[in-house]
Design a protein around this motif. Structure first.
Motif, short mmCIF file in Angstrom:
data_model
loop_
_atom_site.label_atom_id
_atom_site.label_comp_id
_atom_site.label_asym_id
_atom_site.label_seq_id
_atom_site.Cartn_x
_atom_site.Cartn_y
_atom_site.Cartn_z
N ASN A 1 21.88 -18.54 19.43
CA ASN A 1 21.37 -19.90 19.65
C ASN A 1 20.75 -20.46 18.64
N ALA A 2 20.83 -20.21 17.38
CA ALA A 2 19.93 -20.74 16.55
C ALA A 2 20.81 -21.85 15.55
N VAL A 3 20.08 -22.70 14.81
CA VAL A 3 20.73 -23.46 13.95
C VAL A 3 20.14 -23.47 12.48
N ILE A 4 20.95 -23.67 11.54
CA ILE A 4 20.82 -24.01 10.18
C ILE A 4 21.49 -25.26 9.74
N HIS A 5 20.69 -26.11 9.52
CA HIS A 5 21.27 -27.80 9.27
C HIS A 5 20.92 -28.10 7.95
N ILE A 6 21.73 -28.22 7.20
CA ILE A 6 21.73 -28.40 5.59
C ILE A 6 22.40 -29.56 5.19
N PHE B 1 16.42 -24.07 11.40
CA PHE B 1 16.01 -24.69 10.03
C PHE B 1 16.77 -25.84 9.82
N TYR B 2 16.00 -26.78 9.51
CA TYR B 2 16.56 -28.39 9.23
C TYR B 2 16.16 -28.65 7.67
N LEU B 3 17.31 -29.08 6.93
CA LEU B 3 16.77 -29.38 5.60
C LEU B 3 17.74 -30.73 5.34
N GLY B 4 16.76 -31.82 4.95
CA GLY B 4 17.18 -33.24 4.88
C GLY B 4 18.01 -33.27 3.51
N GLU B 5 18.43 -34.51 3.19
CA GLU B 5 19.45 -34.83 2.18
C GLU B 5 18.29 -34.92 0.94
N ASP B 6 19.03 -34.52 -0.14
CA ASP B 6 18.45 -34.78 -1.59
C ASP B 6 17.20 -34.08 -2.05
N GLU C 1 10.57 -21.44 17.44
CA GLU C 1 9.93 -22.48 16.66
C GLU C 1 10.79 -22.95 15.50
N ASN C 2 10.41 -24.21 14.75
CA ASN C 2 11.39 -24.58 13.82
C ASN C 2 10.75 -25.17 12.54
N ILE C 3 11.50 -24.97 11.46
CA ILE C 3 10.97 -25.61 10.23
C ILE C 3 11.89 -26.73 9.81
N ILE C 4 11.28 -27.95 9.64
CA ILE C 4 11.86 -29.11 9.60
C ILE C 4 11.53 -29.71 8.25
N ALA D 1 12.80 -33.96 -0.61
CA ALA D 1 11.87 -32.80 -0.85
C ALA D 1 12.17 -32.35 -2.15
N MET D 2 11.06 -32.01 -3.11
CA MET D 2 10.76 -31.62 -4.48
C MET D 2 9.99 -30.27 -4.07
N ILE D 3 10.94 -29.09 -4.28
CA ILE D 3 10.19 -27.76 -3.82
C ILE D 3 10.17 -26.80 -5.11
N SER D 4 8.92 -26.64 -5.56
CA SER D 4 8.82 -25.81 -6.71
C SER D 4 9.02 -24.27 -6.46
N SER D 5 8.52 -23.55 -7.43
CA SER D 5 8.98 -21.96 -7.63
C SER D 5 8.25 -21.30 -6.30
#
Length: 277
Positions: free
Chosen positions: A65-70, A89-94, A109-112, A117-121
């Motif tokens: 019952n978990a979700v990955i939404h990309i 785990f929710y990742l917004g556009e762009d 719990e969740n990671i939103i 987002a600009m995510i480095s190394s």
């Protein structure tokens, strides 16, 4: 959680997954390269928006019952994530990634992560410590897990670690190797271990200055627009209310519907965050 593992290593495998809901299909602009998705449970929902470009992704459902939404991006999505029972785990556009981010939402719990987002190394985040810690006086647990929220247009620097309870307001910057455990207001910069706000009333733009000519540098010294200045308005979401709403969900499909409410919240200032009390 079932002992049978179901896997996706190419688009055609999506149709073979049972007792989970999968939206992953080839479409205009989409890529699924050097990536895999594994289901160790049932009732999970995987939603990858048409046109998304997945590269070097390792996604694992480690329960039910978990979700990955990309959401899709013109850039590559690179994520290594293990999502446990009843988590999102929710990742917004762009979004953009310099290398795969390692993200572990667990203990319901969740990671939103918001849009642009600009995510480095070598960025990492988790919602649990993850081992149990108790008070010697009361013998009560003192390290509950908490969700992680990243607003829109946030720059997450190299080797940043976002731990449980981190909330990053839209337009903010996290310096390299920052360890974040609390709220960073919108249009702020934070750095250090633990991270502290080191700058207020700042905004940032995506162009890289490495190869700038003198003329380009001089032109960059001022930017007149307020495109990435965030304030509170009627579109600003109440994150505590959102967390309360998702806590009542009992199925992966209900959690996916909650993710779609985030998709539909288009206001510029939806993830504005002020200075916490």
């Amino acid at each position: 959680m079932t002992s049978e593992v179901q896997s996706i290593t190419k688009y055609d495998d999506a149709a073979k997954i049972q007792n989970n809901v999968v939206h992953l299909r080839p479409s205009q602009g989409s890529i699924f390269r050097d990536s895999s998705i594994h289901f160790h449970g049932t009732g999970n929902v995987l939603y990858v928006e048409d046109g998304a470009k997945l590269r070097n992704c390792r996604l694992r459902f480690m329960g039910d019952n978990a979700v990955i939404h990309i959401r899709k991006s013109a850039r590559f999505t690179e994520v290594i994530s293990s999502v446990f029972h009843d988590s999102i785990f929710y990742l917004g556009e762009d979004a953009s990634f310099t290398s795969p981010a390692r993200l572990v939402p667990s203990e319901r719990e969740n990671i939103i992560i918001g849009r642009d987002a600009m995510i480095s190394s070598r960025v990492a985040s988790r919602t649990a410590d993850p081992h149990l810690v108790y008070s010697t006086a009361t013998h009560k647990r003192i390290n509950p897990s908490r969700s992680v929220w990243v607003g829109d247009h946030c720059w997450i620097g190299e080797e940043v670690l976002l731990l449980k309870g981190a909330r990053i307001g839209s337009g903010s910057i996290l310096g390299a190797r920052a360890l974040v455990t609390r709220q960073v207001p919108s249009n702020s910069s934070a750095a250090g271990v633990p991270a502290k706000v080191v700058g207020n009333d700042v905004f940032w733009l995506r162009p890289s200055v490495h190869a700038y000519t003198k003329a380009q540098t001089e032109k960059s010294l001022e930017f007149a627009g307020d495109n990435f200045v965030f304030t509170a308005d009627d579109s600003t979401l109440n994150i505590d209310a959102l967390e309360l709403a998702i806590s009542s969900a009992t199925t992966g499909l209900e959690r996916e519907e909650w993710c779609r409410t985030l998709d539909s919240a288009m206001g510029k200032n939806r993830f504005f965050m002020g200075i916490s009390g």
